[in-house]
Design a protein around this motif. Structure first.
Motif, PDB file in Angstrom:
ATOM      1  N   GLY A   1      80.548  62.088 -38.461  1.00 21.16           N
ATOM      2  CA  GLY A   1      80.119  62.748 -37.237  1.00 21.16           C
ATOM      3  C   GLY A   1      79.138  61.966 -36.388  1.00 21.16           C
ATOM      4  N   LYS A   2      78.750  60.766 -36.827  1.00 22.85           N
ATOM      5  CA  LYS A   2      77.790  59.961 -36.078  1.00 22.85           C
ATOM      6  C   LYS A   2      78.512  58.823 -35.372  1.00 22.85           C
ATOM      7  N   ARG A   3      78.368  58.771 -34.054  1.00 24.92           N
ATOM      8  CA  ARG A   3      79.043  57.747 -33.256  1.00 24.92           C
ATOM      9  C   ARG A   3      78.458  56.372 -33.567  1.00 24.92           C
ATOM     10  N   LEU A   4      79.329  55.400 -33.819  1.00 25.40           N
ATOM     11  CA  LEU A   4      78.882  54.055 -34.181  1.00 25.40           C
ATOM     12  C   LEU A   4      78.584  53.232 -32.931  1.00 25.40           C
TER      13      LEU A   4
ATOM     14  N   MET B   1      81.398  49.334 -28.413  1.00 21.86           N
ATOM     15  CA  MET B   1      82.549  49.530 -29.299  1.00 21.86           C
ATOM     16  C   MET B   1      83.854  49.527 -28.525  1.00 21.86           C
ATOM     17  N   VAL B   2      83.869  50.124 -27.336  1.00 18.70           N
ATOM     18  CA  VAL B   2      85.117  50.183 -26.577  1.00 18.70           C
ATOM     19  C   VAL B   2      85.636  48.781 -26.265  1.00 18.70           C
TER      20      VAL B   2
ATOM     21  N   HIS C   1      79.814  48.731 -42.567  1.00 15.13           N
ATOM     22  CA  HIS C   1      78.370  48.918 -42.760  1.00 15.13           C
ATOM     23  C   HIS C   1      78.017  50.399 -42.754  1.00 15.13           C
ATOM     24  N   ALA C   2      78.597  51.162 -41.836  1.00 10.22           N
ATOM     25  CA  ALA C   2      78.282  52.586 -41.746  1.00 10.22           C
ATOM     26  C   ALA C   2      78.758  53.339 -42.985  1.00 10.22           C
ATOM     27  N   VAL C   3      79.960  53.025 -43.463  1.00 13.30           N
ATOM     28  CA  VAL C   3      80.479  53.683 -44.665  1.00 13.30           C
ATOM     29  C   VAL C   3      79.649  53.300 -45.885  1.00 13.30           C
TER      30      VAL C   3
END
Length: 456
Positions: free
Chosen positions: A294-297, A305-306, A343-345
């Motif tokens: 639920g947290k935008r990277l 990111m786009v 990294h986020a995972v």
């Protein structure tokens, strides 16, 4: 537009499925013809599925590491995991045969091995013999479908898949039939299908069963455009990929009036691409960003990111972009985007007290994940450009984001050199509807095992 063999070697899944097609409509469950313009393809997992993997009660995929690693030896160029195929009857008279052709939404050209074939790859049954089919017709030498330059009076084709597999030969038209009732009775025939008779094929791994490719790309001469031209249907097809199930069960790839309603679905636009060809006519979409739990990277320093998912040209070649493809086993992300995701995972799962481990073919794995930790595994949300009033978010559950290998759990996303591909594993239990004429892809969560039938 080839993916690096290193990235492809990381693909972790092993599933080969076969399909057969029957008529109308979405409510039909036994393949009986109805007065409608739709038809469905039957989706059947191979008998070897349960020997290499299974799904537990929580819906997570478990791999037998030894079997999976053996199947993914380096010379396998194509994504073997979650490969679906269409059981297609080709030809008439003594030349009539039924083959399993890979379901391919990247290519618009259907092709298969034909006699004579140089260095054939194993398949069942033997390669198609165009000389004894009474309905085979050669495409005229002057057709704009012919590869230029062609030698002699033949209309030649040359096709290259994302995995680097290559096929070449002559173009013809033929009658394709899609069988009902396990192949015992024909329920739908499509005449005049343009396909390539491959006399040379390299790098294509059919695992002893697959004979070629059924192209459902967005350009002529794909099967969807053949239906549009001949029957003036609405230019839609749909699938709902199911995970492992009993071998006798089959799912459906639906066409035309057989496609379910989309009123409850989210959607995104199919991007127009100026530089396309029949062997690369994929369904590109605009991916705006990614969220984990639920947290935008945020993008790497100095990048959004786009930007990491944009298509761009460099050195005369096109790179990047994001496409949706059930023919690619698992999701692949361009390296910079993958690094951010990994990294986020990693940060999220490490908080559960699970140490990092290494497994061949996987970039991120965690050791000894307990049942208590499973409910806390993160989702991944893909934020697509909206195609309607609803948002374009595709939420991928932990069951599709992670795969068990022995007692460890691994992230089922791999880095790619050139582009981002939303693969089959991350599409499981989501209904997709491709609307070619409207230029949209609709999607919604669905228990895809409910859209199966049997016995095979």
């Amino acid at each position: 537009m080839e993916l690096g063999t290193h990235a492809l070697a990381l693909l972790p899944l092993v599933l080969v499925a076969s399909l057969a097609m029957f008529l109308q409509p979405a409510v039909a469950t036994h393949g009986m013809p109805r007065p409608s313009g739709g038809f469905s393809l039957r989706l059947v997992p191979s008998a070897g599925w349960n020997s290499t993997m299974h799904v537990d009660g929580g819906g997570f995929l478990h791999l037998n590491e030894q079997a999976a690693t053996t199947a993914l030896r380096p010379h396998v160029h194509g994504p073997r995991g979650l490969t679906y195929s269409v059981a297609t009857t080709v030809g008439t008279g003594r030349g009539r045969r039924t083959y399993d052709l890979v379901l391919d939404t990247v290519s618009s050209l259907t092709w298969m091995q034909c006699l004579p074939i140089a260095h054939p790859f194993p398949q069942m049954p033997p390669p198609f013999n165009l000389e004894i089919s009474t309905s085979f017709r050669r495409v005229p030498h002057g057709s704009n479908l012919c590869h230029k330059p062609s030698r002699g009076n033949e209309c030649e084709f040359r096709a290259t898949r994302l995995d680097g597999a290559h096929a070449s030969g002559v173009l013809g038209t033929e009658t394709f039939a899609f069988a009902d009732d396990g192949g015992r009775a024909a329920a739908a025939e499509v005449g005049g299908v343009v396909f390539g008779c491959a006399h040379i094929a390299t790098g294509f791994h059919g695992h002893g069963v697959l004979a070629g490719v059924l192209g459902l790309g967005k350009l002529m001469p794909s099967l969807i455009w053949t239906r549009l031209r001949q029957h003036r249907q609405d230019g839609r097809f749909s699938y709902c990929l199911f995970g492992p199930t009993r071998p006798e069960r089959h799912g459906f790839l639906r066409f035309g009036a057989d496609v379910p309603a989309t009123g409850h679905m989210k959607s995104t636009n199919i991007l127009y691409m100026r530089w396309t060809s029949p062997d690369f006519s994929a369904y590109f979409v605009k991916l705006l960003g990614v969220s984990v739990a639920g947290k935008r990277l945020a993008g790497p320093p100095g990048r959004h990111m786009v930007d990491l998912f944009q298509r761009h040209k460099s050195g005369g070649r096109w790179y990047g972009g994001c496409l949706i493809d059930p023919g690619t086993g698992t999701t692949m992300m361009t390296q910079l985007a993958y690094n951010v995701l990994e990294h986020a995972v990693e940060e999220h799962v490490k908080r559960l007290g699970t140490p990092l481990v290494r497994h061949h073919g996987y970039r991120l794995c965690f050791s000894g994940t307990t049942q208590a930790a499973i409910p806390h595994l993160p989702t991944m949300t893909l934020h697509f450009e909206e195609g309607g009033e609803d948002d374009g978010d595709l939420v991928i559950r932990p069951q599709q984001l992670f795969v068990f290998v022995q007692h460890d759990i691994c992230l089922a996303v791999v880095p790619s050199e050139h582009m981002t591909i939303i693969g089959a594993m991350q599409q499981v239990d989501t209904r997709f509807v491709y609307d070619i004429t409207a230029g949209k892809i609709h999607f919604a969560p669905e228990r895809c095992s409910n859209d199966t039938g049997g016995p095979n």
